[in-house]
Design a protein around this motif. Structure first.
Motif, PDB file in Angstrom:
ATOM      1  N   UNK A 178       0.731  -1.404   0.071  1.00  0.00           N
ATOM      2  CA  UNK A 178      -0.116  -0.071  -0.030  1.00  0.00           C
ATOM      3  C   UNK A 178       0.908   1.180   0.140  1.00  0.00           C
ATOM      4  N   UNK A 179       0.235   2.325  -0.586  1.00  0.00           N
ATOM      5  CA  UNK A 179       0.952   3.529  -0.520  1.00  0.00           C
ATOM      6  C   UNK A 179       0.280   4.577   0.432  1.00  0.00           C
ATOM      7  N   UNK A 180       1.050   4.993   1.659  1.00  0.00           N
ATOM      8  CA  UNK A 180       0.655   5.666   2.704  1.00  0.00           C
ATOM      9  C   UNK A 180       0.631   7.140   2.254  1.00  0.00           C
ATOM     10  N   UNK A 181       0.910   7.301   1.145  1.00  0.00           N
ATOM     11  CA  UNK A 181       0.859   8.982   0.559  1.00  0.00           C
ATOM     12  C   UNK A 181      -0.307   9.331  -0.085  1.00  0.00           C
ATOM     13  N   UNK A 182      -1.388   8.238  -0.322  1.00  0.00           N
ATOM     14  CA  UNK A 182      -2.734   8.318  -0.865  1.00  0.00           C
ATOM     15  C   UNK A 182      -3.476   9.091   0.124  1.00  0.00           C
ATOM     16  N   UNK A 183      -3.513  10.321  -0.222  1.00  0.00           N
ATOM     17  CA  UNK A 183      -4.614  11.283   0.837  1.00  0.00           C
ATOM     18  C   UNK A 183      -6.077  10.979   0.680  1.00  0.00           C
ATOM     19  N   UNK A 184      -6.457  10.292  -0.435  1.00  0.00           N
ATOM     20  CA  UNK A 184      -7.899  10.005  -0.287  1.00  0.00           C
ATOM     21  C   UNK A 184      -8.043   8.866   0.310  1.00  0.00           C
ATOM     22  N   UNK A 185      -7.181   7.736   0.410  1.00  0.00           N
ATOM     23  CA  UNK A 185      -7.408   6.602   1.181  1.00  0.00           C
ATOM     24  C   UNK A 185      -7.068   7.037   2.637  1.00  0.00           C
TER      25      UNK A 185
END
Length: 427
Positions: A178-185
């Motif tokens: 996963x990408x924890x930089x994904x603000x929407x998520x």
């Protein structure tokens, strides 16, 4: 779950040994008590289905057969786990949870609306946490420095040094990290989800359980640390208004859910925020949790319980709203009453009168009156916070102090005159 990297619950921490292929169970190695295992597993599955079902069904149609099959399987597991735990839950509480569990099973089976599935899960989770005495937030403030070291050692191989899912092992993993930089998520998730993922592991992914590797507090440290990657670090804390959000709500509620309360508090301080700014502020609070007194924590929890009760009233769930606010009063506000009475009795009396009015409005199904009273209760909580922080003095206390000063001055004048008189006699 492993086939949809966009699913919120794939946004979990480090990658360990891959779990057995084809397994749909969530592993909890090291857990000592079977009932505790089932309780944690049940909450995690509710978190998963509530968040991920929307990726499987849209407008009554299955848009991803594999995801839909998995959600149906997990809905069945939710029903089975609840059946095992039901006898350990008080009957009145069990009935309310059972309704939501059955609702989830029926909605998923009928390809129902994802919003309704999410609402049922969000309604069941806090009830389960309370009924089963689960700890849904950390006992102490998360430590960003400790989490940074844990992340660097255990998580960077898969998720990358900056949380972008581009670590050296990332290419070996399917689904990818996963990408924890994904603000929407990240705006749609909460640390409690990640804490459970670290504790349980996630089947069919590279995410193993870390229940035996990290202490309970370390798992919370890591769960909160994820918000340092969301882009909150470019917001200077000194430029943000001093809003207060409890550790419980930072742990269990998403940034989207908390944004309205942050906006309300900021507006009261003369610093209006738009929703995006409010969500970034919540991320900053998670990345660097501020120290709060016991009173600040309790009153912040009351504020958020009032906000949740408003949502319940708007959805027509009036009985649940009554239960929530009553429980919040007994567990959070009442312990502060003696201190409030010592500063300004009127604040305590005003809250209690408002609570009676709120419950009365809900019992006669007067939603408009209940919503208006909820707003007044929020304002009373703000006044209580000001009183306990010393920004407001009790009028009666000021009167007593003034009287004491006047008496003291009169006594001093009398003593002075006597002293002058004695000097005259002596001379």
């Amino acid at each position: 779950m492993g086939r949809l990297p966009s699913a919120v619950l794939l946004a979990v921490l480090s990658c360990g040994p891959t779990l057995a292929a084809g397994s749909s169970e969530l592993a909890i190695p090291g857990a000592a008590d079977r009932g505790s295992e089932d309780a944690v597993r049940l909450v995690f599955l509710l978190q998963y289905v509530g968040a991920d079902y929307a990726a499987a069904v849209a407008d009554g149609r299955v848009v991803d057969e594999a995801e839909y099959s998995e959600n149906r399987e997990f809905a069945g597991q939710i029903a089975d786990l609840f059946a095992r735990l039901q006898t350990s839950i008080p009957a009145a509480k069990a009935q309310a949870i059972e309704r939501e569990v059955h609702r989830i099973v029926e909605l998923v089976g009928a390809r129902g609306e994802p919003r309704l599935v999410r609402e049922a899960a969000e309604s069941a989770i806090p009830r389960l946490v309370e009924a089963l005495a689960l700890r849904a937030f950390p006992r102490q403030r998360p430590d960003p420095a400790r989490a940074r070291a844990l992340y660097a050692e255990n998580c960077t191989p898969c998720h990358g040094a900056r949380g972008g899912g581009d670590g050296p092992r990332a290419r070996e993993l399917d689904p990818p990290p996963a990408r924890f930089t994904d603000r929407v998520r990240m705006s749609s998730a909460a640390p409690y989800v990640f804490y459970n993922a670290i504790t349980l592991g996630v089947a069919n992914t590279g995410m193993a359980s870390f229940a035996d590797s990290f202490s309970d507090q370390e798992r919370w440290d890591l769960a909160f640390y994820l918000w340092t990657f969301e882009g909150s670090g470019d917001v200077a804390p000194t430029s943000l208004p001093p809003v207060v959000v409890s550790l419980r709500d930072l742990a269990t509620r998403s940034s989207k859910e908390l944004a309205p309360e942050v906006m309300r508090q900021a507006a009261a301080l003369g610093r209006p925020l738009d929703p995006d700014e409010a969500e970034r502020w919540v991320a900053e609070l998670r990345a660097h949790p501020p120290p709060l007194s016991d009173a600040q924590e309790r009153l912040a929890r009351v504020r958020q319980d009032l906000a949740k009760s408003v949502s319940l009233v708007q959805r027509g769930e009036l009985e649940q709203a009554v239960d929530l606010v009553t429980t919040s009063y007994l567990s959070e506000f009442e312990p502060l009453e003696s201190e409030l009475d010592g500063r300004d009795t009127r604040v305590r009396q005003q809250f209690e009168r408002g609570l009676v009015t709120f419950r009365s409005a809900l019992r006669r199904a007067d939603r408009a009156a209940a919503l208006a009273t909820a707003k007044e209760l929020e304002e009373t909580v703000d006044r209580a916070a000001a009183v306990l922080a010393g920004r407001s003095k009790r009028p009666a206390a000021r009167g007593v102090m003034f009287s004491l000063l006047m008496v003291g001055a009169a006594v001093a004048i009398v003593l002075y005159r006597r002293w002058v008189g004695k000097r005259s006699v002596v001379s």
